[in-house]
Design a protein around this motif. Structure first.
Motif, PDB file in Angstrom:
ATOM      1  N   THR A  30     -16.224  11.191 -21.959  1.00 17.32           N
ATOM      2  CA  THR A  30     -16.856   9.850 -21.940  1.00 17.32           C
ATOM      3  C   THR A  30     -18.323   9.925 -21.280  1.00 17.32           C
ATOM      4  O   THR A  30     -18.722  10.765 -20.523  1.00 17.32           O
ATOM      5  N   THR A  31     -19.138   8.944 -22.337  1.00 17.88           N
ATOM      6  CA  THR A  31     -20.537   8.767 -21.853  1.00 17.88           C
ATOM      7  C   THR A  31     -21.055   7.757 -20.947  1.00 17.88           C
ATOM      8  O   THR A  31     -19.934   6.713 -21.314  1.00 17.88           O
ATOM      9  N   PRO A  32     -21.792   7.778 -20.225  1.00 18.46           N
ATOM     10  CA  PRO A  32     -22.014   6.286 -19.528  1.00 18.46           C
ATOM     11  C   PRO A  32     -22.093   5.127 -20.565  1.00 18.46           C
ATOM     12  O   PRO A  32     -22.858   5.347 -21.532  1.00 18.46           O
ATOM     13  N   ARG A  33     -21.462   4.151 -20.292  1.00 19.28           N
ATOM     14  CA  ARG A  33     -21.629   2.685 -20.891  1.00 19.28           C
ATOM     15  C   ARG A  33     -22.838   2.245 -21.019  1.00 19.28           C
ATOM     16  O   ARG A  33     -23.823   2.551 -20.176  1.00 19.28           O
ATOM     17  N   ARG A  63     -21.167   3.732 -26.036  1.00 14.53           N
ATOM     18  CA  ARG A  63     -20.818   4.640 -25.051  1.00 14.53           C
ATOM     19  C   ARG A  63     -19.663   4.376 -24.461  1.00 14.53           C
ATOM     20  O   ARG A  63     -18.706   3.776 -25.065  1.00 14.53           O
ATOM     21  N   GLY A  64     -19.425   4.965 -23.206  1.00 12.89           N
ATOM     22  CA  GLY A  64     -17.980   4.766 -22.489  1.00 12.89           C
ATOM     23  C   GLY A  64     -17.169   5.718 -23.287  1.00 12.89           C
ATOM     24  O   GLY A  64     -17.474   6.986 -23.683  1.00 12.89           O
ATOM     25  N   SER A  65     -15.760   5.476 -23.472  1.00 11.24           N
ATOM     26  CA  SER A  65     -14.858   6.613 -23.868  1.00 11.24           C
ATOM     27  C   SER A  65     -15.046   6.623 -25.431  1.00 11.24           C
ATOM     28  O   SER A  65     -15.544   5.383 -26.285  1.00 11.24           O
ATOM     29  N   HIS A  68     -12.941   3.995 -29.736  1.00  9.16           N
ATOM     30  CA  HIS A  68     -13.422   2.427 -29.948  1.00  9.16           C
ATOM     31  C   HIS A  68     -12.721   1.654 -30.870  1.00  9.16           C
ATOM     32  O   HIS A  68     -11.941   2.178 -31.795  1.00  9.16           O
ATOM     33  N   GLU A 121     -13.315  -0.690 -25.838  1.00  9.63           N
ATOM     34  CA  GLU A 121     -12.612   0.799 -25.776  1.00  9.63           C
ATOM     35  C   GLU A 121     -11.129   0.729 -26.099  1.00  9.63           C
ATOM     36  O   GLU A 121     -10.421  -0.310 -25.976  1.00  9.63           O
ATOM     37  N   ASN A 123      -8.847   1.277 -24.242  1.00  9.27           N
ATOM     38  CA  ASN A 123      -8.047   0.820 -23.091  1.00  9.27           C
ATOM     39  C   ASN A 123      -8.244  -0.720 -23.118  1.00  9.27           C
ATOM     40  O   ASN A 123      -7.576  -1.277 -22.273  1.00  9.27           O
ATOM     41  N   THR A 125     -10.958  -2.330 -22.652  1.00 10.72           N
ATOM     42  CA  THR A 125     -12.210  -2.767 -21.915  1.00 10.72           C
ATOM     43  C   THR A 125     -13.253  -3.363 -23.246  1.00 10.72           C
ATOM     44  O   THR A 125     -13.702  -2.735 -23.979  1.00 10.72           O
ATOM     45  N   ASP A 127     -16.579  -4.433 -25.031  1.00 11.32           N
ATOM     46  CA  ASP A 127     -18.017  -4.026 -24.849  1.00 11.32           C
ATOM     47  C   ASP A 127     -19.125  -5.040 -24.552  1.00 11.32           C
ATOM     48  O   ASP A 127     -20.260  -5.014 -24.389  1.00 11.32           O
TER      49      ASP A 127
END
Length: 147
Positions: A30-33, A63-65, A68, A121, A123, A125, A127
């Motif tokens: 996972t990269t920073p959002r 970014r994030g998980s 997507h 994402e 899950n 979430t 964006d």
């Protein structure tokens, strides 16, 4: 001697296969959002036929998980976009942008639809980005009652 080497090679190969974890090598970190996800191109109609349409747009990389979804909310009333279509995508953390493509199925021919696009994402979430409401008219003759 050759039989002994062959047995040793086969045994080693079997042990390696049984003890290795191929999934560990495939998991993307996972990269920073992104501070702010923005549409940089589109949304636009990539392809449209009587019963389906593909909508495409590009954003900066959210970014994030890595898993997507591109999400399209649509309907025949611009104030009530009650239908949803989404398509999975795997982000590449090394790319500065992401191209989303979502297919809308079972559209009525000759009908005006309205839509917005966004992404989330895996899950759920969001964006935090959503396009303005766009208009799309499917090709073909509208179906009449009694047909």
């Amino acid at each position: 001697m050759n039989r002994l080497l062959l047995k040793l090679a086969v045994t080693t190969a079997v042990i390696c296969l049984l003890t290795s974890n191929p999934m560990a090598a495939q998991v993307s970190p996972t990269t920073p959002r992104a501070a702010r996800v923005q549409i940089t191109k589109g949304p636009e109609i990539e392809m449209t036929k009587e019963f389906l349409t593909i909508i495409r747009w590009t954003t900066n990389n959210p970014r994030g998980s890595p898993e997507h979804y591109g999400v399209v909310h649509y309907g025949t009333d611009p104030k009530n976009l009650s239908e949803t279509a989404k398509s999975p995508i795997r982000l590449n953390p090394d790319h500065a942008s992401t191209v989303f493509r979502v297919r809308l199925d079972n559209l009525k021919p000759g009908t005006v639809y309205y839509y917005t696009v966004g992404s989330m994402e895996a899950n759920g979430t969001d964006d935090g980005m959503k396009s303005t409401v766009k208009r799309l008219t499917t090709p073909g003759e509208p179906q009449r009652a009694g047909r």
